[in-house]
Design a protein around this motif. Structure first.
Motif, PDB file in Angstrom:
ATOM      1  N   CYS A  37       0.458  -1.238   0.041  1.00 54.64           N
ATOM      2  CA  CYS A  37      -0.019   0.626  -0.432  1.00 54.64           C
ATOM      3  C   CYS A  37       0.856   1.165   0.198  1.00 54.64           C
ATOM      4  N   ARG A  38       0.084   2.021  -1.442  1.00 55.58           N
ATOM      5  CA  ARG A  38       1.145   3.494  -1.199  1.00 55.58           C
ATOM      6  C   ARG A  38       0.207   4.919  -1.276  1.00 55.58           C
ATOM      7  N   ALA A  39      -0.866   4.114  -0.211  1.00 54.28           N
ATOM      8  CA  ALA A  39      -2.515   5.362  -0.387  1.00 54.28           C
ATOM      9  C   ALA A  39      -1.838   6.712   0.155  1.00 54.28           C
ATOM     10  N   CYS A  40      -1.384   6.958   1.177  1.00 53.93           N
ATOM     11  CA  CYS A  40      -1.014   7.080   2.140  1.00 53.93           C
ATOM     12  C   CYS A  40       0.071   8.161   1.756  1.00 53.93           C
ATOM     13  N   PRO A  41       0.631   9.239   1.193  1.00 49.20           N
ATOM     14  CA  PRO A  41       2.221  10.309   0.442  1.00 49.20           C
ATOM     15  C   PRO A  41       3.251  10.067   2.031  1.00 49.20           C
ATOM     16  N   ARG A  42       1.952  10.995   2.908  1.00 51.45           N
ATOM     17  CA  ARG A  42       3.387  11.538   3.884  1.00 51.45           C
ATOM     18  C   ARG A  42       4.093  10.512   4.611  1.00 51.45           C
ATOM     19  N   LEU A  43       3.106   9.014   5.220  1.00 53.69           N
ATOM     20  CA  LEU A  43       3.273   7.801   5.103  1.00 53.69           C
ATOM     21  C   LEU A  43       4.624   6.848   4.631  1.00 53.69           C
ATOM     22  N   VAL A  44       4.189   7.454   3.967  1.00 51.74           N
ATOM     23  CA  VAL A  44       5.271   6.285   2.676  1.00 51.74           C
ATOM     24  C   VAL A  44       6.717   7.268   2.568  1.00 51.74           C
ATOM     25  N   ARG A 134      -5.033 -12.484  17.199  1.00 55.29           N
ATOM     26  CA  ARG A 134      -4.623 -12.496  16.070  1.00 55.29           C
ATOM     27  C   ARG A 134      -3.940 -10.604  16.476  1.00 55.29           C
ATOM     28  N   VAL A 135      -3.240 -10.329  15.839  1.00 53.83           N
ATOM     29  CA  VAL A 135      -1.915  -8.586  16.338  1.00 53.83           C
ATOM     30  C   VAL A 135      -2.449  -7.994  15.466  1.00 53.83           C
ATOM     31  N   CYS A 136      -2.887  -6.869  15.241  1.00 52.84           N
ATOM     32  CA  CYS A 136      -2.962  -5.540  14.131  1.00 52.84           C
ATOM     33  C   CYS A 136      -2.871  -4.247  14.803  1.00 52.84           C
ATOM     34  N   ALA A 137      -2.568  -3.483  14.095  1.00 56.47           N
ATOM     35  CA  ALA A 137      -2.764  -1.941  13.809  1.00 56.47           C
ATOM     36  C   ALA A 137      -3.396  -1.810  13.312  1.00 56.47           C
ATOM     37  N   ALA A 138      -4.141   0.033  13.671  1.00 57.74           N
ATOM     38  CA  ALA A 138      -5.178   0.372  13.316  1.00 57.74           C
ATOM     39  C   ALA A 138      -4.493   1.239  12.107  1.00 57.74           C
ATOM     40  N   VAL A 139      -3.389   1.887  12.028  1.00 57.10           N
ATOM     41  CA  VAL A 139      -2.206   2.441  11.171  1.00 57.10           C
ATOM     42  C   VAL A 139      -1.562   1.250  10.645  1.00 57.10           C
ATOM     43  N   PRO A 150      -6.236  11.998  11.156  1.00 54.61           N
ATOM     44  CA  PRO A 150      -7.331  11.075  11.198  1.00 54.61           C
ATOM     45  C   PRO A 150      -7.860  10.496   9.453  1.00 54.61           C
ATOM     46  N   GLU A 151      -7.379  11.331   8.690  1.00 52.49           N
ATOM     47  CA  GLU A 151      -7.448  11.033   8.016  1.00 52.49           C
ATOM     48  C   GLU A 151      -6.813   9.449   7.103  1.00 52.49           C
ATOM     49  N   GLU A 152      -5.268   9.815   7.182  1.00 49.63           N
ATOM     50  CA  GLU A 152      -4.223   8.184   7.576  1.00 49.63           C
ATOM     51  C   GLU A 152      -5.643   7.219   8.156  1.00 49.63           C
ATOM     52  N   ARG A 153      -5.797   7.282   9.106  1.00 48.75           N
ATOM     53  CA  ARG A 153      -6.812   6.278   9.952  1.00 48.75           C
ATOM     54  C   ARG A 153      -7.477   6.222   9.153  1.00 48.75           C
ATOM     55  N   ASP A 154      -8.378   7.132   8.821  1.00 46.08           N
ATOM     56  CA  ASP A 154      -9.854   6.261   7.748  1.00 46.08           C
ATOM     57  C   ASP A 154      -9.572   5.993   6.349  1.00 46.08           C
ATOM     58  N   THR A 155      -7.460   5.852   5.627  1.00 46.71           N
ATOM     59  CA  THR A 155      -7.661   6.013   5.395  1.00 46.71           C
ATOM     60  C   THR A 155      -7.405   4.406   4.612  1.00 46.71           C
ATOM     61  N   CYS A 156      -6.664   3.658   6.355  1.00 43.25           N
ATOM     62  CA  CYS A 156      -6.000   2.728   6.235  1.00 43.25           C
ATOM     63  C   CYS A 156      -7.182   1.580   7.176  1.00 43.25           C
ATOM     64  N   SER A 157      -8.348   2.485   7.030  1.00 43.29           N
ATOM     65  CA  SER A 157      -9.395   1.248   8.059  1.00 43.29           C
ATOM     66  C   SER A 157      -9.811   0.895   7.079  1.00 43.29           C
ATOM     67  N   PRO A 158      -9.790  -0.156   5.716  1.00 53.22           N
ATOM     68  CA  PRO A 158     -10.573  -0.839   4.947  1.00 53.22           C
ATOM     69  C   PRO A 158      -9.505  -2.273   5.328  1.00 53.22           C
TER      70      PRO A 158
END
Length: 254
Positions: A37-44, A134-139, A150-158
């Motif tokens: 995934c490369r959907a969040c430019p700042r995080l990438v 099972r261990v995972c993260a919200a982002v 919040p935008e990055e959180r919502d983008t990652c939520s699916p």
């Protein structure tokens, strides 16, 4: 779906995340798609810069530098949801909560609870195996200052929504911290889970009983295993052990 140089399917937009997550029929497929995934430019930009510059103590290592998928079996009855990978932890090792002090805490606690075969998680090839959790993260990407928007959180939520949906025996979700607690509510709404009104506030030991898509579902709140909490004594080993013991009790009652 296009693939990057390492063979991972690439997703470049929030709409693409929705499609890629919905089309994942198995956890292995989902994990592969998360990793590309490369959907969040700042995080990438941030995760790749960290992987390139590195911390001095890890300068000889090759960093993962990608989103970090979840860990644990498909028949897990307990889910653990954290905030996001650490810059020099999961972002370095490629495994959630692995290679940092937060991981030292959560995996030691899972081991004490009989949910892990060893108390440490330092690298992908260290032999760690989880049972019934099972261990995972919200982002899924390491964020600057450990603070996703919040935008990055919502983008990652699916990704999170699909991961939980692919656990048919899931009965308990242990949520580490207020960020994960907030991130989980829209995921549950999307899954058609009726939510209480008003929504319960986050707190350590908070317990919320819901009617999940596959049966009873209980949310358990726990302070996050961050150094800010563990170094100050806000979260202690007995406190974390009690939450996981309650999770096991609830999971076994089904």
């Amino acid at each position: 779906m296009a693939r990057d140089a390492d063979g991972f399917p690439v997703t470049r937009s929030p709409a693409g995340v929705v499609r890629a997550a919905a089309g994942s029929r198995e956890l292995t497929v989902l994990d592969e798609r998360v990793s590309g995934c490369r959907a969040c430019p700042r995080l990438v930009t941030w995760r790749e810069e960290v992987a390139r510059v590195k911390r001095a103590s890890f300068r000889s290592e090759e960093y993962w530098g990608r989103p970090v998928p979840g860990l644990g079996p498909v028949d897990a009855r307990i889910g653990v949801v954290g905030l996001a990978p650490a810059a020099h932890g999961g972002n370095r090792t490629g495994r959630v909560f692995t290679g940092d002090r937060s991981g030292d805490w959560i995996f030691a606690a899972l081991w004490r609870a009989g949910l892990a075969n060893q108390p440490t998680s330092v690298a992908k090839d260290d032999g760690l195996e989880l049972t019934d959790v099972r261990v995972c993260a919200a982002v899924r990407c390491a964020p600057p200052a450990n603070a996703p928007t919040p935008e990055e959180r919502d983008t990652c939520s699916p990704w999170l929504a699909r991961e939980l949906a692919l656990l048919p025996r899931l009965r308990v979700i242990v949520v580490l911290g207020g960020f994960g607690w907030t991130a989980l509510w829209p995921v549950l709404v999307g899954a058609g889970v009726p939510l209480p009104r008003p929504r319960p506030a986050f707190g350590h030991g908070v317990e919320v009983s819901l009617a999940g898509p596959n049966g009873p579902l209980t949310l358990l709140g726990s302070y996050h295993v961050s150094q800010q909490n563990t170094f100050t004594g806000r979260l202690t080993e007995p406190m974390l052990d009690a939450v996981l013991a309650r999770a096991k009790e609830l999971a076994a009652a089904d």
